[in-house]
Design a protein around this motif. Structure first.
Motif, PDB file in Angstrom:
ATOM      1  N   HIS A 108       0.835  -1.205   0.000  1.00 57.24           N
ATOM      2  CA  HIS A 108       0.000   0.000   0.000  1.00 57.24           C
ATOM      3  C   HIS A 108       0.868   1.253   0.000  1.00 57.24           C
ATOM      4  O   HIS A 108       0.578   2.215  -0.707  1.00 57.24           O
ATOM      5  CB  HIS A 108      -0.946   0.022   1.199  1.00 57.24           C
ATOM      6  CG  HIS A 108      -2.037  -0.994   1.110  1.00 57.24           C
ATOM      7  ND1 HIS A 108      -2.793  -1.192  -0.023  1.00 57.24           N
ATOM      8  CD2 HIS A 108      -2.507  -1.868   2.034  1.00 57.24           C
ATOM      9  CE1 HIS A 108      -3.679  -2.141   0.206  1.00 57.24           C
ATOM     10  NE2 HIS A 108      -3.521  -2.578   1.446  1.00 57.24           N
ATOM     11  N   TYR A 109       1.921   1.255   0.783  1.00 61.96           N
ATOM     12  CA  TYR A 109       2.842   2.396   0.795  1.00 61.96           C
ATOM     13  C   TYR A 109       3.435   2.632  -0.594  1.00 61.96           C
ATOM     14  O   TYR A 109       3.593   3.768  -1.032  1.00 61.96           O
ATOM     15  CB  TYR A 109       3.963   2.177   1.816  1.00 61.96           C
ATOM     16  CG  TYR A 109       5.085   3.164   1.669  1.00 61.96           C
ATOM     17  CD1 TYR A 109       4.872   4.525   1.891  1.00 61.96           C
ATOM     18  CD2 TYR A 109       6.361   2.754   1.295  1.00 61.96           C
ATOM     19  CE1 TYR A 109       5.898   5.440   1.738  1.00 61.96           C
ATOM     20  CE2 TYR A 109       7.388   3.658   1.143  1.00 61.96           C
ATOM     21  CZ  TYR A 109       7.153   4.998   1.367  1.00 61.96           C
ATOM     22  OH  TYR A 109       8.170   5.905   1.200  1.00 61.96           O
ATOM     23  N   LEU A 110       3.721   1.553  -1.293  1.00 61.19           N
ATOM     24  CA  LEU A 110       4.306   1.673  -2.638  1.00 61.19           C
ATOM     25  C   LEU A 110       3.266   2.033  -3.683  1.00 61.19           C
ATOM     26  O   LEU A 110       3.598   2.192  -4.858  1.00 61.19           O
ATOM     27  CB  LEU A 110       5.034   0.375  -3.003  1.00 61.19           C
ATOM     28  CG  LEU A 110       6.236   0.047  -2.115  1.00 61.19           C
ATOM     29  CD1 LEU A 110       6.785  -1.330  -2.449  1.00 61.19           C
ATOM     30  CD2 LEU A 110       7.322   1.114  -2.231  1.00 61.19           C
ATOM     31  N   GLY A 111       1.994   2.158  -3.273  1.00 62.01           N
ATOM     32  CA  GLY A 111       0.954   2.637  -4.168  1.00 62.01           C
ATOM     33  C   GLY A 111       0.020   1.573  -4.716  1.00 62.01           C
ATOM     34  O   GLY A 111      -0.800   1.868  -5.582  1.00 62.01           O
ATOM     35  N   LEU A 112       0.113   0.349  -4.226  1.00 62.55           N
ATOM     36  CA  LEU A 112      -0.761  -0.720  -4.710  1.00 62.55           C
ATOM     37  C   LEU A 112      -2.098  -0.687  -3.971  1.00 62.55           C
ATOM     38  O   LEU A 112      -2.144  -0.445  -2.766  1.00 62.55           O
ATOM     39  CB  LEU A 112      -0.099  -2.080  -4.505  1.00 62.55           C
ATOM     40  CG  LEU A 112       1.269  -2.284  -5.164  1.00 62.55           C
ATOM     41  CD1 LEU A 112       1.837  -3.646  -4.790  1.00 62.55           C
ATOM     42  CD2 LEU A 112       1.182  -2.120  -6.661  1.00 62.55           C
ATOM     43  N   ASP A 113      -3.190  -0.965  -4.698  1.00 61.51           N
ATOM     44  CA  ASP A 113      -4.491  -1.057  -4.044  1.00 61.51           C
ATOM     45  C   ASP A 113      -4.709  -2.494  -3.560  1.00 61.51           C
ATOM     46  O   ASP A 113      -3.857  -3.367  -3.748  1.00 61.51           O
ATOM     47  CB  ASP A 113      -5.621  -0.572  -4.958  1.00 61.51           C
ATOM     48  CG  ASP A 113      -5.815  -1.433  -6.208  1.00 61.51           C
ATOM     49  OD1 ASP A 113      -5.421  -2.629  -6.217  1.00 61.51           O
ATOM     50  OD2 ASP A 113      -6.383  -0.917  -7.183  1.00 61.51           O
ATOM     51  N   GLU A 114      -5.852  -2.743  -2.940  1.00 59.29           N
ATOM     52  CA  GLU A 114      -6.133  -4.070  -2.369  1.00 59.29           C
ATOM     53  C   GLU A 114      -6.053  -5.180  -3.417  1.00 59.29           C
ATOM     54  O   GLU A 114      -5.505  -6.246  -3.151  1.00 59.29           O
ATOM     55  CB  GLU A 114      -7.506  -4.097  -1.693  1.00 59.29           C
ATOM     56  CG  GLU A 114      -7.569  -3.409  -0.361  1.00 59.29           C
ATOM     57  CD  GLU A 114      -6.723  -4.056   0.723  1.00 59.29           C
ATOM     58  OE1 GLU A 114      -6.517  -5.285   0.724  1.00 59.29           O
ATOM     59  OE2 GLU A 114      -6.258  -3.296   1.595  1.00 59.29           O
ATOM     60  N   ASP A 115      -6.607  -4.950  -4.610  1.00 57.36           N
ATOM     61  CA  ASP A 115      -6.582  -5.976  -5.658  1.00 57.36           C
ATOM     62  C   ASP A 115      -5.151  -6.274  -6.104  1.00 57.36           C
ATOM     63  O   ASP A 115      -4.779  -7.434  -6.298  1.00 57.36           O
ATOM     64  CB  ASP A 115      -7.433  -5.557  -6.856  1.00 57.36           C
ATOM     65  CG  ASP A 115      -8.921  -5.544  -6.543  1.00 57.36           C
ATOM     66  OD1 ASP A 115      -9.341  -6.272  -5.608  1.00 57.36           O
ATOM     67  OD2 ASP A 115      -9.663  -4.822  -7.217  1.00 57.36           O
ATOM     68  N   GLU A 116      -4.351  -5.230  -6.270  1.00 61.57           N
ATOM     69  CA  GLU A 116      -2.966  -5.418  -6.699  1.00 61.57           C
ATOM     70  C   GLU A 116      -2.147  -6.142  -5.632  1.00 61.57           C
ATOM     71  O   GLU A 116      -1.309  -6.995  -5.952  1.00 61.57           O
ATOM     72  CB  GLU A 116      -2.341  -4.059  -7.045  1.00 61.57           C
ATOM     73  CG  GLU A 116      -2.958  -3.428  -8.285  1.00 61.57           C
ATOM     74  CD  GLU A 116      -2.558  -1.974  -8.460  1.00 61.57           C
ATOM     75  OE1 GLU A 116      -2.322  -1.584  -9.609  1.00 61.57           O
ATOM     76  OE2 GLU A 116      -2.501  -1.237  -7.451  1.00 61.57           O
ATOM     77  N   VAL A 117      -2.384  -5.806  -4.379  1.00 59.05           N
ATOM     78  CA  VAL A 117      -1.689  -6.493  -3.281  1.00 59.05           C
ATOM     79  C   VAL A 117      -2.096  -7.963  -3.261  1.00 59.05           C
ATOM     80  O   VAL A 117      -1.256  -8.859  -3.117  1.00 59.05           O
ATOM     81  CB  VAL A 117      -1.994  -5.792  -1.934  1.00 59.05           C
ATOM     82  CG1 VAL A 117      -1.522  -6.620  -0.759  1.00 59.05           C
ATOM     83  CG2 VAL A 117      -1.361  -4.410  -1.895  1.00 59.05           C
ATOM     84  N   ALA A 118      -3.393  -8.240  -3.463  1.00 60.24           N
ATOM     85  CA  ALA A 118      -3.883  -9.618  -3.474  1.00 60.24           C
ATOM     86  C   ALA A 118      -3.275 -10.415  -4.627  1.00 60.24           C
ATOM     87  O   ALA A 118      -2.950 -11.583  -4.465  1.00 60.24           O
ATOM     88  CB  ALA A 118      -5.401  -9.634  -3.551  1.00 60.24           C
ATOM     89  N   GLU A 119      -3.111  -9.766  -5.779  1.00 59.71           N
ATOM     90  CA  GLU A 119      -2.515 -10.446  -6.935  1.00 59.71           C
ATOM     91  C   GLU A 119      -1.084 -10.901  -6.645  1.00 59.71           C
ATOM     92  O   GLU A 119      -0.610 -11.865  -7.243  1.00 59.71           O
ATOM     93  CB  GLU A 119      -2.529  -9.531  -8.164  1.00 59.71           C
ATOM     94  CG  GLU A 119      -3.896  -9.362  -8.776  1.00 59.71           C
ATOM     95  CD  GLU A 119      -3.905  -8.368  -9.927  1.00 59.71           C
ATOM     96  OE1 GLU A 119      -2.832  -8.082 -10.504  1.00 59.71           O
ATOM     97  OE2 GLU A 119      -5.005  -7.877 -10.241  1.00 59.71           O
ATOM     98  N   LEU A 120      -0.415 -10.224  -5.734  1.00 59.47           N
ATOM     99  CA  LEU A 120       0.940 -10.606  -5.340  1.00 59.47           C
ATOM    100  C   LEU A 120       0.938 -11.695  -4.273  1.00 59.47           C
ATOM    101  O   LEU A 120       1.985 -12.129  -3.812  1.00 59.47           O
ATOM    102  CB  LEU A 120       1.694  -9.385  -4.833  1.00 59.47           C
ATOM    103  CG  LEU A 120       1.993  -8.297  -5.852  1.00 59.47           C
ATOM    104  CD1 LEU A 120       2.608  -7.080  -5.183  1.00 59.47           C
ATOM    105  CD2 LEU A 120       2.902  -8.822  -6.962  1.00 59.47           C
ATOM    106  N   GLY A 121      -0.258 -12.139  -3.862  1.00 64.77           N
ATOM    107  CA  GLY A 121      -0.367 -13.177  -2.847  1.00 64.77           C
ATOM    108  C   GLY A 121      -0.222 -12.662  -1.438  1.00 64.77           C
ATOM    109  O   GLY A 121       0.105 -13.406  -0.523  1.00 64.77           O
ATOM    110  N   LEU A 122      -0.484 -11.369  -1.237  1.00 66.43           N
ATOM    111  CA  LEU A 122      -0.280 -10.749   0.077  1.00 66.43           C
ATOM    112  C   LEU A 122      -1.589 -10.336   0.733  1.00 66.43           C
ATOM    113  O   LEU A 122      -1.640  -9.379   1.485  1.00 66.43           O
ATOM    114  CB  LEU A 122       0.628  -9.532  -0.069  1.00 66.43           C
ATOM    115  CG  LEU A 122       2.007  -9.815  -0.663  1.00 66.43           C
ATOM    116  CD1 LEU A 122       2.752  -8.536  -0.927  1.00 66.43           C
ATOM    117  CD2 LEU A 122       2.803 -10.741   0.218  1.00 66.43           C
TER     118      LEU A 122
END
Length: 123
Positions: A108-122
């Protein structure tokens, strides 16, 4: 488990996680403060907090303009008592959850939203 022990473990996990990141991401993360908290101690102070939160990113993301006030400074908070409870007292699971939660909030700090973070498996 008592908070000082949870804090020692979480601090080492976050430090090791930061060291494992690519250099450019590690340098980006240097500008984000990391705090370890007990939700039980904060819930009376900030009633807006979800009492089940494991972690929280607050403030400006890396892609936002420079903060104009101290309350906009980036901060990741990890709620160690909630992480411990989530893990059912399993030490190896706690370490894993601290790592995943830290990386999730760092995303999130790096600018990713919830969907993008989830796509990374996080998620």
């Amino acid at each position: 488990m008592q908070f000082p022990r949870l804090l020692n473990i979480a601090t080492k996990v976050v430090k090791d996680t930061l060291l494992s990141l690519p250099t450019n991401i590690r340098h980006e993360a240097e500008d984000c403060r990391i705090e370890f908290s007990e939700m039980d101690a904060l819930i009376d102070i900030d009633e807006d907090l979800d009492p089940d939160l494991l972690g929280l990113f607050e403030g400006n993301t890396r892609s936002d303009p420079l903060p104009e006030s101290p309350d906009e400074m980036p901060r990741i908070r990890l709620f160690l008592d909630n992480l411990w409870d989530e893990c059912g007292g399993e030490l190896s699971t706690y370490r894993h959850e601290v790592r995943i939660t830290f990386l999730h909030e760092l995303g999130h700090y790096l600018g990713l939203d919830e969907d993008e973070v989830a796509e990374l498996g996080l998620a």
